[in-house]
Design an enzyme around this catalytic site. Structure first.
Site, short mmCIF file in Angstrom:
data_model
loop_
_atom_site.label_atom_id
_atom_site.label_comp_id
_atom_site.label_asym_id
_atom_site.label_seq_id
_atom_site.Cartn_x
_atom_site.Cartn_y
_atom_site.Cartn_z
N CYS A 290 0.80 -1.24 0.00
CA CYS A 290 0.00 0.00 0.00
C CYS A 290 0.82 1.28 0.00
O CYS A 290 0.55 2.19 -0.79
CB CYS A 290 -0.92 0.02 1.21
SG CYS A 290 -2.15 -1.28 1.12
C1 UDX Z 1 -0.77 -0.01 5.71
C2 UDX Z 1 -1.72 0.83 6.58
O1 UDX Z 1 -1.20 0.89 7.91
C3 UDX Z 1 -3.12 0.20 6.57
O2 UDX Z 1 -4.01 1.02 7.32
C4 UDX Z 1 -3.60 0.08 5.15
O3 UDX Z 1 -4.86 -0.56 5.12
C5 UDX Z 1 -2.61 -0.69 4.30
O4 UDX Z 1 -1.30 -0.10 4.40
P1 UDX Z 1 0.51 -2.35 6.01
O5 UDX Z 1 0.93 -2.19 4.58
O6 UDX Z 1 0.06 -3.69 6.46
O7 UDX Z 1 -0.67 -1.31 6.33
O8 UDX Z 1 1.77 -1.94 6.90
P2 UDX Z 1 2.08 -0.93 8.09
O9 UDX Z 1 1.94 -1.62 9.39
O10 UDX Z 1 1.34 0.32 7.94
O11 UDX Z 1 3.65 -0.66 7.84
C6 UDX Z 1 4.10 -0.13 6.61
C7 UDX Z 1 5.62 -0.10 6.59
O12 UDX Z 1 6.12 0.90 7.44
C8 UDX Z 1 6.27 -1.40 7.02
O13 UDX Z 1 7.36 -1.70 6.16
C9 UDX Z 1 6.76 -1.10 8.42
O14 UDX Z 1 7.91 -1.85 8.78
C10 UDX Z 1 7.12 0.38 8.31
N1 UDX Z 1 7.03 1.08 9.58
C11 UDX Z 1 5.84 1.20 10.23
C12 UDX Z 1 8.19 1.65 10.12
O15 UDX Z 1 9.27 1.55 9.54
N2 UDX Z 1 8.08 2.32 11.31
C13 UDX Z 1 6.90 2.46 11.97
O16 UDX Z 1 6.89 3.10 13.03
C14 UDX Z 1 5.75 1.87 11.42
#
Ligand code: UDX
Length: 461
Positions: A290
Site C-alpha cells: 500500500c
Molecule cells: C498499511 C496501513 O497501515 C493500513 O491502514 C492500510 O490498510 C494498508 O497499508 P501495512 O501495509 O500492512 O498497512 O503496513 P504498516 O503496518 O502500515 O507498515 C508499513 C511499513 O512501514 C512497514 O514496512 C513497516 O515496517 C514500516 N514502519 C511502520 C516503520 O518503519 N516504522 C513504523 O513506526 C511503522
C-alpha cells in the site's frame, strides 16, 4: 408489566436481526481476511476470485498466504458451510445482499492507479445484477483515487446492468485500514468505519450490517460523500508514511550526532498527545503493497489537479533512500564491498507476513549486488517469494545462524521475533568479521557494541 415490555422488545430485536448474505470480489489479503472474519460471526459469505487454484485452496479450508490466525478462521468457516469460494461471479451476486469489491489497485508504470482489476470486477458484477430482481448493495473497498467511484465505478455498473444506482442497486465506498500481520485483529477491532454513500438507503444498509457484525463494539462511524471516503484512505496512508519518513530523517541526523539515539527522541516526542507514539519507529524504511503505490497514486492524482505534492515527494524520497543507508554503514567499516559476504536477516516488508511487496530488503539486496557483495539471506516465512525475484544471484540459508556463518557483515532488515533472541556471542562466534548492522533497532546498542562492531539506524555512540 415491565417484564412483558422487555420480552416484547427482545422479540422485536430478534425479528430485526436480519442476517445479511455477503459476497466478496477478490480473495486477496483484504478480501479473504474480511470474508473469514464475517463468516466466523455467522454471516453466510461467498468469495469470488478468477484464480481457480486459490479458490480450490480456500474451499479445502486453507488460506493461500500466511497471515496470523487466518488459517483457523478459514478452516472453521468452510467446515461450518458459512464460507465458500467460487469462480462463478453470478453465484456470488445472486446469493448475496451485499457485495464487497476487494480487488487490487496496483500502480501503472507512471505511478498512477491501474484500475484494470476493478473494471473487470465491475463488468462481472453488472452482468450478474442485470439478472437480479432484488435491490443489491455494492461496496467498494479497493483503494481508488478520489472521484473514481463517481466517474468509473457507477457508470460501468449502470451500463452493464442496465440498472440505475440509487434505485435498483446501492453503492458505497468503504475504505479498509487493516494491516498485514495483524489483519484479523484489525477487522475485529478497527479504529473507525468510513462510509461514503451515494444515497441514504445504501449508507443505512451498510451501517446496519456493521452494527450487526460489531454489536456493542461498533466503532465510531463516519458517513460522508464517496469522494471524502476515497480521500480519507489516501490521506491516512500518506500521513502514516510521512511519520515514518519523518522519524527516519531524524534518525539520519542522530547518526551524525555523537550521543544521539532516535529511539529516545521518538519515545519522548511520542508522549506529546498531539504527536502520538505510533509509527515513529525508525529503521530500514517502509514497504508493503500500500504505502508506495498509494503515495505514487496520490501524487499523480494531486498533480493532475495542479495541487502541491511537496510533502508526498519528501516522504517518498526519504523512504527510497533509507534502505541504502544500511549499505553506507557497512562501507564505513568494510570499505569496498566487492566480494564481501553480507548476511541479510529478514526479507518481508514487516514481521508476521510473507509479503515482500516493495520491501526495503529488495532495494538493499539490489544495492549490495551492484557493489559486488556476496549475499546470503534468511527469512522465517518468505524465502520462496524472494527466490522468485533474485534466483541464483544470491544464497538462501535454512536459518538465522547458518545465514550469518562466515559473514563479514550481518544486517537486520525485518524485526522478526526469532532474531531478537540471538545473543551477541553467537554473531561473534559464527561471523568472519563480527560487524552487525541494525536496521530495526531490536538489540540494546550498549550491550551489543561491547562485543561486536555495531551500527544501528539512528544511533551514535
Ligand atoms: C498499511 C496501513 O497501515 C493500513 O491502514 C492500510 O490498510 C494498508 O497499508 P501495512 O501495509 O500492512 O498497512 O503496513 P504498516 O503496518 O502500515 O507498515 C508499513 C511499513 O512501514 C512497514 O514496512 C513497516 O515496517 C514500516 N514502519 C511502520 C516503520 O518503519 N516504522 C513504523 O513506526 C511503522
Amino acid at each position: 408489566m415491565g417484564g412483558l415490555k422487555v420480552y416484547i422488545q427482545h422479540v422485536f430485536k430478534v425479528l430485526d436481526m436480519k442476517m445479511y448474505a455477503i459476497s466478496f470480489f477478490g480473495l486477496g489479503r483484504v478480501g479473504l481476511t474480511m470474508a473469514a472474519c464475517f463468516a466466523s460471526r455467522d454471516f453466510r459469505v461467498i468469495g469470488f476470485d478468477v484464480n481457480e487454484e486459490k479458490v480450490k485452496i480456500i474451499n479445502r479450508g486453507k488460506a493461500p498466504f500466511f497471515e496470523p490466525e487466518l488459517d483457523v478462521l478459514v478452516k472453521d468457516s468452510v467446515e461450518k458451510g458459512l464460507l465458500r469460494a467460487t469462480t462463478n461471479p453470478s453465484e456470488a451476486i445472486l446469493n448475496a445482499d451485499l457485495t464487497f469489491i476487494t480487488v487490487g489497485t496496483p500502480s501503472a508504470p507512471d505511478g498512477s492507479i491501474d484500475l484494470r482489476y476493478v473494471k473487470s470486477a465491475l463488468a462481472l458484477i453488472g452482468e450478474s445484477l442485470r439478472h437480479k430482481e432484488n435491490w443489491h448493495l455494492v461496496v467498494l473497498k479497493s483503494t481508488v483515487v478520489p472521484t473514481t467511484t463517481e466517474r468509473v465505478v457507477k457508470p460501468i455498473i449502470e451500463e452493464v446492468s442496465s440498472k440505475r444506482c440509487g434505485y435498483s442497486f446501492g453503492l458505497c465506498v468503504n475504505p479498509e485500514f487493516l494491516r498485514e500481520g495483524s489483519a484479523v485483529r484489525d477487522v475485529f477491532k478497527p479504529d473507525r468505519i468510513i462510509i461514503g454513500e451515494f444515497d441514504k438507503r445504501s449508507g443505512d444498509t451498510l451501517e446496519d450490517f456493521y452494527g450487526k457484525f460489531y454489536g456493542e463494539e461498533t466503532p465510531p462511524t463516519i458517513r460522508t460523500t464517496p469522494v471524502n471516503a476515497e480521500l480519507i484512505k489516501y490521506a491516512s496512508n500518506a500521513f502514516l508514511a510521512m511519520k515514518v519518513s519523518f522519524i527516519n530523517m531524524i534518525a539520519n541526523l542522530c547518526q551524525k550526532l555523537p550521543g544521539a539515539d532516535v529511539n529516545v527522541v521518538a519515545e519522548a516526542i511520542g508522549l506529546d498527545k498531539r504527536i502520538g507514539s505510533l509509527f515513529l519507529k525508525a529503521g530500514a524504511g517502509g514497504g508493503g503493497p500500500c504505502f508506495g503505490k498509494d503515495l505514487a497514486a496520490l501524487k499523480k492524482f494531486a498533480e493532475s489537479l495542479g495541487a502541491s505534492t511537496s510533502l508526498i515527494d519528501a516522504t517518498i524520497q526519504v523512504n527510497e533512500q533509507q534502505p541504502l543507508n544500511l549499505i553506507k554503514l557497512a562501507e564505513k567499516h568494510l570499505g569496498n564491498l566487492k566480494g564481501k559476504r553480507i548476511a541479510i536477516l529478514g526479507l518481508s516488508f514487516k514481521p508476521n507476513t510473507d509479503d515482500i511487496t516493495d520491501a526495503p530488503s529488495i532495494k538493499l539486496v539490489r544495492g549490495l549486488l551492484d557493489e559486488g557483495a556476496e549475499i546470503t539471506v534468511y527469512d522465517p516465512k518468505t524465502m520462496e517469494n524472494f527466490r522468485g525475484l533474485f534466483g541464483n544471484s544470491i544464497k538462501y540459508a535454512f536459518d538465522a545462524t547458518s545465514c550469518i556463518k562466515g559473514a563479514d557483515c550481518a544486517i537486520i532488515v525485518t524485526e522478526w521475533k526469532e532474531f531478537k533472541n540471538i545473543p551477541p556471542e553467537i554473531f561473534l562466534e559464527l561471523m568472519r568479521t563480527p560487524l552487525l548492522i541494525e536496521g530495526r533497532r531490536i538489540y540494546p546498542p550498549k550491550e551489543y557494541s561491547k562485543h561486536l562492531k555495531f551500527e544501528a539506524i539512528g544511533y551514535s555512540p
